[in-house]
Design a protein around this motif. Structure first.
Motif, PDB file in Angstrom:
ATOM      1  N   GLN A  76       0.807  -1.215   0.000  1.00 29.65           N
ATOM      2  CA  GLN A  76       0.000   0.000   0.000  1.00 29.65           C
ATOM      3  C   GLN A  76       0.843   1.269   0.000  1.00 29.65           C
ATOM      4  OE1 GLN A  76      -1.930  -1.652   3.563  1.00 29.65           O
ATOM      5  NE2 GLN A  76      -3.811  -0.833   2.685  1.00 29.65           N
ATOM      6  N   ARG A  97      -2.095  10.503   0.924  1.00 32.19           N
ATOM      7  CA  ARG A  97      -2.987   9.461   0.405  1.00 32.19           C
ATOM      8  C   ARG A  97      -3.418   9.815  -1.002  1.00 32.19           C
ATOM      9  NH1 ARG A  97      -8.853   8.683   2.619  1.00 32.19           N
ATOM     10  NH2 ARG A  97      -9.185  10.162   0.953  1.00 32.19           N
ATOM     11  N   GLY A 134      -7.810   6.548  -1.952  1.00 36.54           N
ATOM     12  CA  GLY A 134      -7.328   5.941  -0.726  1.00 36.54           C
ATOM     13  C   GLY A 134      -6.695   4.575  -0.835  1.00 36.54           C
ATOM     14  N   TYR A 181      -0.568   5.056  -0.385  1.00 39.21           N
ATOM     15  CA  TYR A 181      -0.013   6.204   0.317  1.00 39.21           C
ATOM     16  C   TYR A 181       1.415   6.425  -0.139  1.00 39.21           C
ATOM     17  CZ  TYR A 181      -3.901   6.223   3.634  1.00 39.21           C
ATOM     18  OH  TYR A 181      -5.144   6.319   4.220  1.00 39.21           O
TER      19      TYR A 181
END
Length: 84
Positions: free
Chosen positions: A49, A69, A73, A76
């Motif tokens: 992520q 972000r 979403g 990141y």
């Protein structure tokens, strides 16, 4: 009827949230290998992520970081280290 109203509110909130181009968050590296960051004491992000900028490839456990972000979403960007 109440459930329908709650669903409409939830959908509206999600639509507004998804239009935000960038959200700034702060986190702490809880593991450097594999990389894991705890964001604002409630969200654990793992390596899949995270997008780490080149100058931060050697983050250490305990480092505080600022994150951006991406819209929607899903990922990141680890932007920089923060000195507290």
């Amino acid at each position: 009827m109440i459930n329908l109203l709650e669903l409409i509110k939830k959908a509206a909130n999600e639509a507004v949230e998804n239009t935000k181009p960038v959200v700034v968050a702060f986190g702490k590296v809880v593991s450097s290998s594999p990389l894991k960051i705890l964001v604002e004491q409630k969200l654990n992000l793992d390596q899949e992520q995270l997008i780490v900028t080149d100058h931060l490839k050697n983050l250490a456990t305990g480092d505080c970081v600022v994150l951006l972000r991406q819209q929607g979403g899903q990922k990141y960007i680890v932007w920089d280290k923060v000195i507290l």
